[in-house]
Scaffold this motif. Structure first.
Motif, PDB file in Angstrom:
ATOM      1  N   SER A   1       0.829  -1.198   0.000  1.00  0.00           N
ATOM      2  CA  SER A   1       0.000   0.000   0.000  1.00  0.00           C
ATOM      3  C   SER A   1       0.861   1.243   0.000  1.00  0.00           C
ATOM      4  O   SER A   1       0.525   2.242  -0.633  1.00  0.00           O
ATOM      5  N   ALA A   2       1.988   1.192   0.697  1.00  0.00           N
ATOM      6  CA  ALA A   2       2.871   2.348   0.790  1.00  0.00           C
ATOM      7  C   ALA A   2       3.403   2.743  -0.579  1.00  0.00           C
ATOM      8  O   ALA A   2       3.748   3.910  -0.808  1.00  0.00           O
ATOM      9  N   GLN A   3       3.471   1.805  -1.503  1.00  0.00           N
ATOM     10  CA  GLN A   3       3.982   2.114  -2.834  1.00  0.00           C
ATOM     11  C   GLN A   3       3.032   3.026  -3.606  1.00  0.00           C
ATOM     12  O   GLN A   3       3.408   3.607  -4.625  1.00  0.00           O
TER      13      GLN A   3
ATOM     14  N   CYS B   1       0.805   4.972  10.100  1.00  0.00           N
ATOM     15  CA  CYS B   1       0.652   6.427   9.976  1.00  0.00           C
ATOM     16  C   CYS B   1      -0.738   6.753   9.433  1.00  0.00           C
ATOM     17  O   CYS B   1      -0.915   7.051   8.240  1.00  0.00           O
ATOM     18  N   ASP B   2      -1.713   6.699  10.303  1.00  0.00           N
ATOM     19  CA  ASP B   2      -3.115   6.860   9.883  1.00  0.00           C
ATOM     20  C   ASP B   2      -3.839   7.983  10.616  1.00  0.00           C
ATOM     21  O   ASP B   2      -5.063   8.093  10.536  1.00  0.00           O
ATOM     22  N   GLY B   3      -3.092   8.808  11.347  1.00  0.00           N
ATOM     23  CA  GLY B   3      -3.714   9.917  12.058  1.00  0.00           C
ATOM     24  C   GLY B   3      -4.548   9.504  13.249  1.00  0.00           C
ATOM     25  O   GLY B   3      -5.279  10.329  13.805  1.00  0.00           O
ATOM     26  N   SER B   4      -4.448   8.252  13.680  1.00  0.00           N
ATOM     27  CA  SER B   4      -5.289   7.779  14.788  1.00  0.00           C
ATOM     28  C   SER B   4      -4.912   8.413  16.118  1.00  0.00           C
ATOM     29  O   SER B   4      -5.725   8.442  17.055  1.00  0.00           O
TER      30      SER B   4
ATOM     31  N   GLY C   1      -0.795  10.571   0.168  1.00  0.00           N
ATOM     32  CA  GLY C   1      -1.875   9.700  -0.284  1.00  0.00           C
ATOM     33  C   GLY C   1      -2.406   8.813   0.824  1.00  0.00           C
ATOM     34  O   GLY C   1      -3.209   7.916   0.583  1.00  0.00           O
ATOM     35  N   ARG C   2      -1.952   9.078   2.059  1.00  0.00           N
ATOM     36  CA  ARG C   2      -2.469   8.316   3.203  1.00  0.00           C
ATOM     37  C   ARG C   2      -3.940   8.662   3.428  1.00  0.00           C
ATOM     38  O   ARG C   2      -4.375   9.776   3.173  1.00  0.00           O
ATOM     39  N   ARG C   3      -4.678   7.688   3.939  1.00  0.00           N
ATOM     40  CA  ARG C   3      -6.039   7.945   4.380  1.00  0.00           C
ATOM     41  C   ARG C   3      -6.097   7.767   5.894  1.00  0.00           C
ATOM     42  O   ARG C   3      -5.194   7.186   6.495  1.00  0.00           O
ATOM     43  N   ASP C   4      -7.144   8.288   6.490  1.00  0.00           N
ATOM     44  CA  ASP C   4      -7.248   8.300   7.947  1.00  0.00           C
ATOM     45  C   ASP C   4      -7.887   7.034   8.495  1.00  0.00           C
ATOM     46  O   ASP C   4      -8.863   6.520   7.928  1.00  0.00           O
TER      47      ASP C   4
ATOM     48  N   GLY D   1      -6.080   4.076  -1.148  1.00  0.00           N
ATOM     49  CA  GLY D   1      -7.217   3.630  -1.969  1.00  0.00           C
ATOM     50  C   GLY D   1      -8.545   3.937  -1.311  1.00  0.00           C
ATOM     51  O   GLY D   1      -8.852   5.084  -0.996  1.00  0.00           O
ATOM     52  N   LYS D   2      -9.318   2.890  -1.034  1.00  0.00           N
ATOM     53  CA  LYS D   2     -10.634   3.065  -0.422  1.00  0.00           C
ATOM     54  C   LYS D   2     -10.631   2.707   1.057  1.00  0.00           C
ATOM     55  O   LYS D   2     -11.671   2.737   1.715  1.00  0.00           O
ATOM     56  N   ALA D   3      -9.467   2.350   1.579  1.00  0.00           N
ATOM     57  CA  ALA D   3      -9.368   2.030   3.005  1.00  0.00           C
ATOM     58  C   ALA D   3      -9.500   3.309   3.835  1.00  0.00           C
ATOM     59  O   ALA D   3      -9.172   4.399   3.378  1.00  0.00           O
ATOM     60  N   GLY D   4      -9.992   3.176   5.052  1.00  0.00           N
ATOM     61  CA  GLY D   4     -10.100   4.336   5.924  1.00  0.00           C
ATOM     62  C   GLY D   4     -11.034   5.398   5.375  1.00  0.00           C
ATOM     63  O   GLY D   4     -12.005   5.105   4.678  1.00  0.00           O
ATOM     64  N   GLU D   5     -10.700   6.662   5.649  1.00  0.00           N
ATOM     65  CA  GLU D   5     -11.547   7.776   5.228  1.00  0.00           C
ATOM     66  C   GLU D   5     -10.705   9.053   5.191  1.00  0.00           C
ATOM     67  O   GLU D   5      -9.521   9.045   5.551  1.00  0.00           O
TER      68      GLU D   5
END
Length: 333
Positions: A29-31, A80-83, A152-155, A320-324
């Motif tokens: 995913s990191a790619q 690294c998802d902002g959690s 391009g990270r999602r939360d 992608g579509k993971a997280g928000e």
């Protein structure tokens, strides 16, 4: 749920294989990250982040260390998802309220950046990306290196205090524990030596290291791996009692607001505040790295720090579509 008993060795192998598979998925995913991710969606994004961050750092340079630490604490827990930005609510104790995170600060900077970006390009930029960018910009603003942040990270939608309590490397960790914690998120021994250099900025209260001064083995003794003259200075001028919880000590005395290589000089003199700092001298690879940074002609810390920060920033990212994409960084949509 496991409906029947299984062979422990078989179960251990299965769990290890599962962890490996999950890690491979995360690396894959990191790619998908790219420094140009928002080029068309929000072209002014990086300028807005930098300008807003500067408005805080110019008034309070000490926030740079706090924001760097926040990014580190975010990435080591669920990636690294902002959690780490999420507030506790409805009976759920979030990462922010875990014991190691109670001293985190600088959330107002992230909120201000998010608010500015929502006005420019609503619902586009993730809080996880904001945190990664703010950490970079804050470091750069106090004479540290810069680097291209892959975006391009999602939360994430999950934030648990128990995860932070269990997974964040502790300031009293020995080398084996540190190496294990870093390896669990795909970072190596060099990354450990490099990212520890982040202690060249920032402050600490006394409790994370007071046992080194007053009761190292439970017998009222001091840590023999810490310079005894430094211990005497700290006991006299800073942490004047074993129960001192309010005094503040600079991790890199004299330049705690300037990003430089002096941390490694302190470690080499056995004057690092934490046991985790002293641990760098107990391994041949990390000890050699410390020694390398003492000579300006061989020092590579700035370049290495940039590389390790990019690497750390890819831990367990959601794409992608993971997280928000959170509307407000402190709560799930």
């Amino acid at each position: 749920m496991i409906e029947k008993m299984v062979n422990p060795k078989t179960l251990s192998f299965f769990l290890l294989h599962l962890v490996f598979v999950l890690f491979v998925v995360e690396v894959g995913s990191a790619q998908n990250l790219s420094p140009n991710f928002y080029k068309n969606k929000c072209p002014k994004m990086e300028d807005i982040v930098k300008r807003t961050t500067a408005s805080f750092i110019s008034r309070a340079p000490s926030l740079a260390a706090a924001l760097l630490r926040m990014h580190f604490h975010d990435c080591f827990v669920r990636g690294c998802d902002g959690s780490v930005l999420i507030n506790s609510r409805n009976g759920n104790q979030a990462e922010k309220d875990a014991i190691p995170n109670l001293s985190l600060r600088g959330f107002q900077v992230i909120d201000a950046v998010k608010s500015a970006l929502e006005k420019e390009c609503k619902g586009v930029v993730s809080c996880a990306d904001i945190l990664a960018l703010v950490a970079r910009d804050a470091v750069t603003m106090i004479n540290g290196p810069s680097w291209a942040v892959p975006l391009g990270r999602r939360d994430g939608k999950v934030s648990l205090a128990s995860d932070a309590n269990n997974n964040l490397p502790a300031p009293f960790s020995n080398f084996t524990d540190l190496q294990t914690s870093f390896a669990a998120v795909g970072l190596n021994v060099k990354d450990l030596a490099v990212l520890s250099g982040g202690h060249t900025i920032g402050i600490s209260h006394c409790p994370p290291f007071s046992s080194r001064l007053y009761n190292f083995t439970g017998k009222g003794d001091t840590d023999p791996n810490m310079d005894q003259k430094y211990i005497a200075e700290l006991k006299k001028n800073k942490c004047t009692s074993a129960g001192d919880t309010t005094s503040i000590v600079e991790m890199d005395p004299g330049s705690a607001k300037i990003f430089d290589t002096s941390y490694y000089s302190l470690v080499s003199k056995r004057r690092g505040l934490f046991e985790s700092d002293a641990a760098l001298l107990t391994n041949s690879v990390t000890k050699a790295y410390v020694q390398q940074q003492l000579n300006p002609s061989t020092a590579t810390f700035f370049e290495d720090f940039a590389d390790s920060m990019v690497k750390m920033g890819k831990i367990g990212v959601l794409t992608g579509k993971a997280g928000e994409i959170r509307k407000i960084c402190s709560r799930i949509n």
